[in-house]
Design a protein around this motif. Structure first.
Motif, short mmCIF file in Angstrom:
data_model
loop_
_atom_site.label_atom_id
_atom_site.label_comp_id
_atom_site.label_asym_id
_atom_site.label_seq_id
_atom_site.Cartn_x
_atom_site.Cartn_y
_atom_site.Cartn_z
N LEU A 162 8.08 -5.14 -5.95
CA LEU A 162 9.16 -4.51 -5.18
C LEU A 162 9.21 -5.10 -3.77
O LEU A 162 10.28 -5.42 -3.26
CB LEU A 162 8.95 -2.99 -5.11
CG LEU A 162 8.99 -2.25 -6.45
CD1 LEU A 162 8.75 -0.75 -6.24
CD2 LEU A 162 10.33 -2.46 -7.15
N VAL A 163 8.03 -5.25 -3.16
CA VAL A 163 7.99 -5.74 -1.78
C VAL A 163 8.49 -7.18 -1.71
O VAL A 163 9.27 -7.53 -0.82
CB VAL A 163 6.55 -5.62 -1.22
CG1 VAL A 163 6.40 -6.41 0.06
CG2 VAL A 163 6.21 -4.16 -0.98
N LEU A 164 8.08 -8.02 -2.67
CA LEU A 164 8.55 -9.41 -2.66
C LEU A 164 10.05 -9.47 -2.89
O LEU A 164 10.74 -10.34 -2.35
CB LEU A 164 7.81 -10.24 -3.72
CG LEU A 164 6.33 -10.49 -3.42
CD1 LEU A 164 5.68 -11.31 -4.53
CD2 LEU A 164 6.15 -11.20 -2.09
N LEU A 184 15.30 8.62 -8.71
CA LEU A 184 15.36 10.05 -8.34
C LEU A 184 13.95 10.63 -8.23
O LEU A 184 13.65 11.39 -7.30
CB LEU A 184 16.17 10.82 -9.39
CG LEU A 184 16.27 12.33 -9.17
CD1 LEU A 184 16.93 12.65 -7.84
CD2 LEU A 184 17.04 12.99 -10.31
N ARG A 185 13.08 10.24 -9.18
CA ARG A 185 11.71 10.74 -9.14
C ARG A 185 11.01 10.30 -7.85
O ARG A 185 10.32 11.09 -7.20
CB ARG A 185 10.94 10.20 -10.37
CG ARG A 185 9.59 10.81 -10.58
CD ARG A 185 9.13 10.70 -12.03
NE ARG A 185 9.28 9.37 -12.57
CZ ARG A 185 8.38 8.39 -12.43
NH1 ARG A 185 7.25 8.64 -11.81
NH2 ARG A 185 8.58 7.21 -12.94
N LEU A 186 11.21 9.06 -7.45
CA LEU A 186 10.58 8.55 -6.23
C LEU A 186 11.13 9.28 -5.00
O LEU A 186 10.37 9.68 -4.12
CB LEU A 186 10.84 7.04 -6.10
CG LEU A 186 10.25 6.16 -7.20
CD1 LEU A 186 10.59 4.69 -6.97
CD2 LEU A 186 8.74 6.33 -7.28
N VAL A 187 12.45 9.46 -4.98
CA VAL A 187 13.07 10.09 -3.82
C VAL A 187 12.61 11.55 -3.69
O VAL A 187 12.29 12.01 -2.59
CB VAL A 187 14.61 10.00 -3.92
CG1 VAL A 187 15.28 10.93 -2.91
CG2 VAL A 187 15.07 8.57 -3.67
N LEU A 188 12.55 12.27 -4.82
CA LEU A 188 12.10 13.66 -4.76
C LEU A 188 10.64 13.73 -4.33
O LEU A 188 10.23 14.67 -3.64
CB LEU A 188 12.30 14.35 -6.13
CG LEU A 188 13.76 14.60 -6.51
CD1 LEU A 188 13.84 15.26 -7.88
CD2 LEU A 188 14.46 15.46 -5.47
N ASP A 189 9.86 12.72 -4.71
CA ASP A 189 8.46 12.68 -4.27
C ASP A 189 8.39 12.47 -2.76
O ASP A 189 7.61 13.13 -2.08
CB ASP A 189 7.72 11.55 -5.01
CG ASP A 189 6.26 11.46 -4.58
OD1 ASP A 189 5.46 12.25 -5.10
OD2 ASP A 189 5.93 10.64 -3.69
N SER A 224 7.35 0.31 7.38
CA SER A 224 6.73 -0.83 6.68
C SER A 224 7.80 -1.67 5.99
O SER A 224 7.64 -2.89 5.86
CB SER A 224 5.68 -0.34 5.68
OG SER A 224 6.28 0.17 4.51
N ILE A 225 8.89 -1.02 5.58
CA ILE A 225 9.98 -1.76 4.94
C ILE A 225 10.76 -2.56 5.98
O ILE A 225 11.08 -3.72 5.79
CB ILE A 225 10.90 -0.78 4.17
CG1 ILE A 225 10.16 -0.24 2.96
CG2 ILE A 225 12.19 -1.48 3.74
CD1 ILE A 225 10.82 0.93 2.29
N GLU A 253 0.83 -1.21 0.00
CA GLU A 253 0.00 0.00 0.00
C GLU A 253 0.87 1.27 0.00
O GLU A 253 0.61 2.21 -0.76
CB GLU A 253 -0.89 -0.05 1.24
CG GLU A 253 -1.64 1.22 1.59
CD GLU A 253 -2.77 1.48 0.63
OE1 GLU A 253 -3.24 0.51 0.01
OE2 GLU A 253 -3.16 2.66 0.48
N LYS A 254 1.91 1.27 0.81
CA LYS A 254 2.80 2.43 0.90
C LYS A 254 3.54 2.64 -0.43
O LYS A 254 3.59 3.75 -0.95
CB LYS A 254 3.84 2.26 2.02
CG LYS A 254 3.26 2.18 3.41
CD LYS A 254 2.77 3.51 3.88
CE LYS A 254 2.09 3.36 5.25
NZ LYS A 254 1.25 4.53 5.57
N PHE A 255 4.10 1.57 -0.95
CA PHE A 255 4.83 1.69 -2.22
C PHE A 255 3.92 2.19 -3.33
O PHE A 255 4.34 2.97 -4.18
CB PHE A 255 5.44 0.35 -2.63
CG PHE A 255 6.86 0.16 -2.17
CD1 PHE A 255 7.91 0.75 -2.86
CD2 PHE A 255 7.14 -0.58 -1.04
CE1 PHE A 255 9.22 0.59 -2.43
CE2 PHE A 255 8.45 -0.75 -0.60
CZ PHE A 255 9.49 -0.16 -1.30
#
Lengths: 203, 203
Positions: free
Chosen positions: A31-33, B29-34, B49-50, A15-17
């Protein structure tokens, strides 16, 4: 929450991803797996790197660029020309110019552009800090490197009015057909403007 | 590490993200900036969660499925038929079958398939646990839901030999042309097999 797995913790991570841009439920699950299969070292340092983004990254108090310290490495760098400020919209622009490794001055990140339609006025941007830098009297040139659209033009116009009457050279980055760009694939506005703004040929 | 930004912490986060499957440097980079723009709440719960994936997700001690407890909700569920075990390769298969919401038995996740070429033998799979479940005498049916390839067939063959001589019904999922599938787009092997394995027509 949609039930993907019998593990609620896994569902939460998916959900977070999937809240990140361009990441759907299926990609998030992939990604999570993948993370599940990694060693502890990677997983914990990955989670830590995300926490660090919020806890330890600062904005440079001079230019507004991202930095791990109060003042960013560019503003600290005495071998760069601290009297020339390139004004950009956001940190991505700094990255793009730095990637080219040629510009030797410093930056000022506005954090946006003036846009009355979106309700963004001068006070929403990092302009007070720019004025403070100018008031030190140590700025000799300002380069506008803003988008060539209405918001960019408005912002340039606003800033140039503020800068008027001071002993500061003001310039804006050159617009025209890109180097290596095909004339036939260049948009009409750029083409016409590049003819109007033609430069003496130095052979 | 490639210099993307003046913030080393940002570069590290980008580096970590780009190690995930299908995520390149630009996407990272796009994910990190988000994430940088998100509120603290999201960022910290995302990082948590990770971490949880590694710290708190377990594998069910009965079936090998992912679970937040020692025993997964499916193995704990008394309204499901605990005497019918569907044998699958991995947790994705459990997810796929559960998504259809019709199967009422339980699972056993092998964690792979026997593959001499890849050096994966029976001892690398979750088979000892399966035998333990069978020895309880409470299993009446085993359904093989494995891939229809050499590894799947080998694994089925190996397991069926182990199960031989016990009072357990053994079956394998039906193979054939998919429901709603066009004959003309079905591969030849499936088509021929589906004719060979034709079923009585019950109108």
């Amino acid at each position: 929450m949609e039930t993907i797995s019998q593990s609620e913790l896994l569902n939460i991570a998916v959900e977070k991803f999937s809240q990140l841009p361009g990441i759907g439920k299926k990609t998030a699950l992939r990604l999570v797996l993948d993370i599940l299969k990694r060693d502890e070292n990677f997983v914990f340092s990955f989670a830590q790197s995300i926490t660090n983004l919020k806890e330890n990254i600062k904005y440079c108090k001079h230019c507004g660029n991202l930095s791990d310290q109060e003042v960013c490495p560019i503003c600290q760098n005495t071998s760069r020309d601290q009297t020339t400020i390139c004004i950009v919209e956001n940190i991505r622009d700094v990255m793009a110019i730095e990637q080219a490794q040629r510009y030797q001055g410093v930056y000022h990140v506005l954090g946006g552009l003036i846009s009355p339609i979106d309700g963004i006025g001068p006070n929403d941007l990092n302009i007070a800090q720019l004025i403070e830098r100018i008031e030190t009297g140590q700025v000799s040139e300002i380069i506008f490197a803003l988008s060539a659209n209405m918001e960019g033009d408005t912002t340039c116009f606003y800033l140039s009015k503020i800068l008027k009457g001071r002993d500061i050279k003001i310039s804006t980055i050159a617009r025209g057909v890109a180097f290596g760009g095909d004339l036939e694939f260049t948009d009409e506005v750029t083409l016409i403007r590049s003819i109007e703004n033609r430069q003496p040929y130095n052979g």
